[in-house]
Write a protein that holds these residues in place. Sequence first.
Motif, short mmCIF file in Angstrom:
data_model
loop_
_atom_site.label_atom_id
_atom_site.label_comp_id
_atom_site.label_asym_id
_atom_site.label_seq_id
_atom_site.Cartn_x
_atom_site.Cartn_y
_atom_site.Cartn_z
N UNK A 109 -57.34 14.09 -18.07
CA UNK A 109 -58.72 13.71 -18.37
C UNK A 109 -58.87 12.20 -18.46
N UNK A 110 -57.84 11.54 -18.99
CA UNK A 110 -57.91 10.09 -19.10
C UNK A 110 -58.06 9.44 -17.74
N UNK A 111 -57.29 9.96 -16.74
CA UNK A 111 -57.39 9.40 -15.39
C UNK A 111 -58.80 9.61 -14.83
N UNK A 112 -59.39 10.79 -15.07
CA UNK A 112 -60.73 11.05 -14.56
C UNK A 112 -61.75 10.09 -15.15
N UNK A 113 -61.69 9.87 -16.47
CA UNK A 113 -62.63 8.94 -17.12
C UNK A 113 -62.41 7.52 -16.59
N UNK A 114 -61.16 7.14 -16.43
CA UNK A 114 -60.87 5.80 -15.91
C UNK A 114 -61.43 5.63 -14.50
N UNK A 115 -61.27 6.64 -13.66
CA UNK A 115 -61.78 6.55 -12.29
C UNK A 115 -63.30 6.52 -12.29
N UNK A 116 -63.96 7.31 -13.14
CA UNK A 116 -65.43 7.28 -13.22
C UNK A 116 -65.90 5.88 -13.57
N UNK A 117 -65.27 5.27 -14.57
CA UNK A 117 -65.65 3.91 -14.97
C UNK A 117 -65.45 2.94 -13.83
N UNK A 118 -64.32 3.06 -13.15
CA UNK A 118 -64.04 2.19 -12.01
C UNK A 118 -65.06 2.37 -10.90
N UNK A 119 -65.42 3.62 -10.60
CA UNK A 119 -66.38 3.88 -9.53
C UNK A 119 -67.76 3.33 -9.86
N UNK A 120 -68.20 3.55 -11.07
CA UNK A 120 -69.56 3.11 -11.44
C UNK A 120 -69.66 1.59 -11.41
N UNK A 121 -68.74 0.91 -12.09
CA UNK A 121 -68.83 -0.55 -12.14
C UNK A 121 -68.51 -1.18 -10.79
N UNK A 122 -67.57 -0.60 -10.05
CA UNK A 122 -67.26 -1.13 -8.73
C UNK A 122 -68.40 -0.98 -7.77
N UNK A 123 -69.06 0.17 -7.81
CA UNK A 123 -70.20 0.39 -6.92
C UNK A 123 -71.38 -0.51 -7.30
#
Length: 369
Positions: free
Chosen positions: A1-15
Amino acid sequence: MFLAVLVVTFLVFGSRQAGIDQVPPRRPLDTAVYVVLVLAGLALVSRRRAPGALFAIEVSLGLVYLGRGYPYGPLPVPIALAAYGLARRRGTRVTLAATGPAALALVLAYLVGYRPAGLLGGADAVAQAGWVLLPALVGGLVREVRAAAARAEEAAAGRRVEHERLRVAREVHDVVGHGLSVISLQAGVALHVLDRRPEQALPALEAIRATSIAALDELRATLGSGPPEGQVSGGLDRLDAIVDQLRGCGLTVEVQTVGVACALAPDMDLVALRVVQESLTNVLRHSGTATARVQLRYEPGLLGVAVSDDGAGRPADANPVGSGRGLAGLAQRATELGGSLQAGRGEGGGWRVIAALPLQPGAGSVQPR
């Protein structure tokens, strides 16, 4: 779950950062694209349980994102993670069947959504396939390497089991063969004198009892029940007891030690004892002789074991080391320890067994036998 939350944060801010740099001409970020980004990140929680479904979800979300022409950002990252997981956990056929069409679909979606111009733009489109194919290749290689390591470990475990099985078979042969030979001869003596001189049968029966107890103790130790009570070692320290047994059967045994006796490694010590034991047992069985000679020669870095007799020996065409588990097995054991074993007719007749066993450096001296 930690990886999923980290990737969501990365996707939102990166986009969002990509939108700042690319809008216009790219389509502005809206609620729909944020839903796509969140789903792409959260779907990674199923990467171990359902890698195939995860890959399909990530590719579908990527097609929506690319096909609508949103700012080009980090969305291919979860697609790459899904492709790697699929290749790691599924076979080559499944991986190829899934990643090939997915790579082509991503290229087409990029062409539709971004309409690249020129050779560089075409290269960017083709590069979308790399987000699927390269991670899948790495995942497949990791799977094959781990599978090969597992096969190697399984083969090594099988070899260890076979080596242990062979060791036990050899020890059982040596222990039982020697014990039964002594028991058989002593029983013959007891039967021969029982009617006329019954008092002389008693020593033979006592020898049978002692030999059977010793053989059973050795079998228990060999089969894993632990060493016999009071027994410290299973090597040449037991040579005198074995020689006494055979002398009790009427065999004359002469033992000679040349050089200064030294401590041996346990496996080397046991092989040296078994060479003497098996050779003397064969003398008792086959040679019809009354005299056997044992020589232990301690030289720098080498222990020589020689057993000879003055009997009839084996037939001239006999295999020198036999074909069973006796001398043939001992020859193999000596070879495994870096030594050698030879058997054949002696120069003056009879039979002779010679073994050369390497000594470990630095072995300490013990009292001569």
